[in-house]
Design an enzyme around this catalytic site. Structure first.
Site, PDB file in Angstrom:
ATOM      1  CE  LYS A 106      -3.427   1.990   2.975  1.00 40.31           C
ATOM      2  NZ  LYS A 106      -4.236   1.841   4.181  1.00 40.31           N
ATOM      3  CD  GLU A 141       9.602  -6.139   6.558  1.00 41.10           C
ATOM      4  OE1 GLU A 141       9.234  -5.054   6.024  1.00 41.10           O
ATOM      5  OE2 GLU A 141       9.573  -6.332   7.779  1.00 41.10           O
ATOM      6  N   GLY A 182      -4.531  -2.247   5.555  1.00 39.18           N
ATOM      7  CA  GLY A 182      -3.813  -3.399   4.999  1.00 39.18           C
ATOM      8  C   GLY A 182      -4.464  -4.728   5.353  1.00 39.18           C
ATOM      9  NE  ARG A 183      -5.600  -4.101  11.591  1.00 37.59           N
ATOM     10  CZ  ARG A 183      -4.949  -2.944  11.636  1.00 37.59           C
ATOM     11  NH1 ARG A 183      -3.850  -2.786  10.929  1.00 37.59           N
ATOM     12  NH2 ARG A 183      -5.382  -1.956  12.396  1.00 37.59           N
ATOM     13  CD  GLU A 198      -0.921  -4.604  11.794  1.00 37.78           C
ATOM     14  OE1 GLU A 198       0.290  -4.852  11.813  1.00 37.78           O
ATOM     15  OE2 GLU A 198      -1.556  -4.454  10.733  1.00 37.78           O
ATOM     16  CG  HIS A 255      -2.450 -35.700  16.801  1.00 41.89           C
ATOM     17  ND1 HIS A 255      -2.573 -36.929  17.414  1.00 41.89           N
ATOM     18  CD2 HIS A 255      -3.510 -35.579  15.967  1.00 41.89           C
ATOM     19  CE1 HIS A 255      -3.647 -37.546  16.940  1.00 41.89           C
ATOM     20  NE2 HIS A 255      -4.239 -36.742  16.061  1.00 41.89           N
ATOM     21  CE  LYS A 299       6.530  -0.995   9.799  1.00 42.00           C
ATOM     22  NZ  LYS A 299       5.446  -0.352   9.070  1.00 42.00           N
TER      23      LYS A 299
HETATM   24  O1  F6P Z   1       3.965  -3.116   9.661  1.00 42.80           O
HETATM   25  C1  F6P Z   1       2.608  -3.284   9.661  1.00 42.80           C
HETATM   26  C2  F6P Z   1       1.994  -2.941   8.319  1.00 42.80           C
HETATM   27  O2  F6P Z   1       1.882  -1.582   8.186  1.00 42.80           O
HETATM   28  C3  F6P Z   1       0.655  -3.642   8.182  1.00 42.80           C
HETATM   29  O3  F6P Z   1      -0.362  -2.950   8.789  1.00 42.80           O
HETATM   30  C4  F6P Z   1       0.542  -3.771   6.714  1.00 42.80           C
HETATM   31  O4  F6P Z   1      -0.422  -4.719   6.365  1.00 42.80           O
HETATM   32  C5  F6P Z   1       1.947  -4.171   6.349  1.00 42.80           C
HETATM   33  O5  F6P Z   1       2.759  -3.430   7.225  1.00 42.80           O
HETATM   34  C6  F6P Z   1       2.340  -3.957   4.917  1.00 42.80           C
HETATM   35  O6  F6P Z   1       2.266  -2.619   4.536  1.00 42.80           O
HETATM   36  P1  F6P Z   1       2.366  -2.193   3.009  1.00 42.80           P
HETATM   37  O7  F6P Z   1       1.201  -2.765   2.295  1.00 42.80           O
HETATM   38  O8  F6P Z   1       2.344  -0.699   3.012  1.00 42.80           O
HETATM   39  O9  F6P Z   1       3.651  -2.726   2.459  1.00 42.80           O
END
Ligand code: F6P
Length: 545
Positions: free
Chosen positions: A211, A217, A272-273, A358, A389, A509
């Site tokens: 987003k 990452e 995002g979620r 979250e 199990h 972060k």
């Molecule tokens: O670090 C948490 C977060 O902001 C989440 O809320 C989100 O889903 C994820 O990182 C990924 O964010 P983006 O879609 O901006 O890469």
């Protein structure tokens, strides 16, 4: 931020009534409740959008529900639900509306935010993404060297990965064999390297989902993907053929080298979620096609309508939220297990961990004051019967109260006898054993030696919900996701917190940025002796290898 007025749950008179009521209920066993009210198994149920909820195995009676519903009214849940659907800025700290419900609103419905009709924008992007996905499925999207793209590598993390990955996994029986879809989330190079192992760069499309288009990452993996591609294709122009993006940050995506027509929009009003049914779900459309995607959205929409319209006493998301806070706030339960009796839903617990933790894992109320009541429980789970199990021992005989959600589809995608019957028998048996247990007298009557009776007894009185669906289809999966999305929103409202921000992810972060600088400069800095020593050890080990 303007000042937010929000009532504190503990100050409502009904809160005190619930506390007193909990004292009475606390002394009663589910065995007793079922003895007194033999039909409660058929009565404490509700159904919507193809999902049947049995909540009878909870430590509640009619009076509990009456009080909990009064509590929901007192916390203004009805008004907040309406405010969400109308597009009011209920995410106060980020001053945004919360409109994932617009993602499944039918064409022609209007939700206007700042003069923009957001439903029209949603449908515009949906048409673009469906056309792209269908072209890819038809082998019409070609790579730099003219070969059809047959591998899709979805790069994203958190809400930009958990949802689509969970849904792709769940609907895998509907996916085509000639298109390979893989996911990369982790910063660990292992994830990227394994995802592209065996893939031909000339036939591979990377879908970068972020987003913000700033997430460490995702951008690190996307850059590595670009290098991996160029190591084969050599010409920088190849990037435009082998990358697409889903993002709210068009400028950054274009700067990366992704052409404008390959960028699919996501908006600020979708968290995002809560974004699995936005363009973030593009890999799902590629996997199962636009018709199944429409069914998926239909399931989400059906649950939206139910959530907005059904009275709280029959409202699935509201009932689940009320039952959840009944245990967390009044019984001190700190966890909740989600147990899908379906391998298709293997990744649902991971998805729900982000969705619930979250969203509702907060320490201050919407006005910024510290809460004096527990917020979201720790959510964990595994598909059944695997979990049986592994950790079910603790659920049955441990010292923690762990309310459970059993999710039981009646039909599996592969009708191979006797699997489904055994699977369902196990799910129902576990819920029964948790609720009713086995008394020492019953154990002794079976001839168990006296010294083993306590070991082999089960206290029972351990609550659970059972959610039964006909099958895991695009539609029922959509309804299930919306059910949990709305439960999270309702629970946040009952707890007086903002479910839609996530400031708690920021500090780590920032510190990682500083530490990465220190590592780059090979400087064993760090603000405390523990971090400093660990960093020094890492630098020294890195030098050696
Ligand atoms: O670090 C948490 C977060 O902001 C989440 O809320 C989100 O889903 C994820 O990182 C990924 O964010 P983006 O879609 O901006 O890469």
């Amino acid at each position: 931020m303007r000042e937010v007025e929000v009532g504190r749950p503990t100050e409502l008179p009904v809160f005190e009534a619930l506390r007193r009521h909990r004292e009475e209920i606390g002394a009663r066993h589910l065995r007793e409740l079922f003895r007194e009210d033999p039909d409660r198994g058929g009565r404490h149920t509700a159904e919507a959008a193809g999902i049947y909820l049995d909540y009878s195995k909870n430590r509640i009676v009619d009076e509990t529900l009456r009080l909990l519903v009064a509590f929901a009214e007192g916390m203004g849940l009805r008004e907040r639900i309406e405010a969400m659907f109308r597009g009011e800025p209920i995410n106060e700290t980020e001053r945004r509306p919360v409109l994932h419900v617009a993602l499944r609103a039918p064409r022609g419905e209007r939700i206007v935010v700042d003069g923009r009709d957001v439903v029209a924008e949603v449908h515009h992007v949906r048409a673009r993404m469906e056309a792209f996905a269908e072209a890819l499925r038809a082998g019409e999207v070609r790579g730099h060297t003219g070969r059809p793209l047959r591998n899709l590598v979805h790069i994203g993390i958190g809400g930009s990965e958990l949802g689509p990955r969970m849904v792709c996994e769940a609907l895998r029986p509907l996916a085509r064999d000639d298109l390979r879809i893989r996911f990369v989330a982790n910063l660990d190079a292992f994830d990227f390297a394994e995802a592209v192992r065996g893939l031909d760069p000339e036939e591979t499309l990377f879908l970068v989902c972020s987003k913000t288009f700033t997430t460490l990452e995702t951008l690190t993996n996307a850059r590595t993907a670009r290098e991996w591609l160029l190591a084969r294709c050599r010409e920088p122009a190849a990037v435009a053929h082998h990358f697409a993006a889903v993002s709210g940050n068009r400028a950054e995506a274009e700067r990366f080298g992704i052409p404008a027509e390959r960028i699919f929009e996501i908006w600020d009003f979708v968290g995002g979620r809560f974004s699995v049914d936005s363009a973030i779900g593009l890999s799902v459309v590629v996997a199962v096609g636009a018709a199944a995607w429409a069914d998926f959205l239909g399931g989400l929409r059906a649950m939206d309508e139910h959530f907005r319209e059904a009275p709280f006493e029959r409202n699935l998301p509201v009932l689940l939220a009320l039952i959840s806070i009944w245990y967390s706030v009044f019984f001190g339960a700190e966890t909740r297990a989600v147990l899908p009796y379906s391998q298709a839903l293997a990744r649902l617990p991971a998805f729900l961990q982000q969705l619930e933790m979250e969203s509702d894992g907060k320490g201050v109320d919407r006005a910024g004051r510290p809460v004096t009541w527990p917020t979201a429980p720790v959510v964990f789970g595994e598909p059944g019967t695997n979990g049986q199990h592994a950790f079910f021992q603790l659920l049955h005989q441990g010292t923690h109260l762990v309310p459970c959600d059993f999710i039981v589809p009646c039909r599996g995608p592969y009708p191979i006898a006797p699997h489904q019957d055994l699977l369902v028998a196990n799910g129902l048996a576990q819920a029964e054993a948790l609720a009713f247990g086995r008394t020492p007298d019953e154990v002794a009557a079976e001839g168990v030696p006296p010294e083993l009776v306590s070991h082999r007894s089960f206290p029972g009185n351990r609550p659970s919900n059972t959610l039964m669906l006909d099958e895991v289809s695009p539609r029922s999966l959509g309804a299930l996701i919306a059910l949990y999305e709305h439960r999270v929103m309702a629970e946040g409202t009952l707890l007086a917190i903002n479910s839609f921000d996530q400031w708690g992810v920021e500090l780590g972060k920032r510190l990682a940025g500083t530490l990465a600088e220190d590592i780059r400069a090979a400087r064993p800095a760090g603000r405390d002796s523990s971090t400093r020593t660990l960093l020094a050890r890492y630098l020294e080990r890195r030098r050696r290898t």
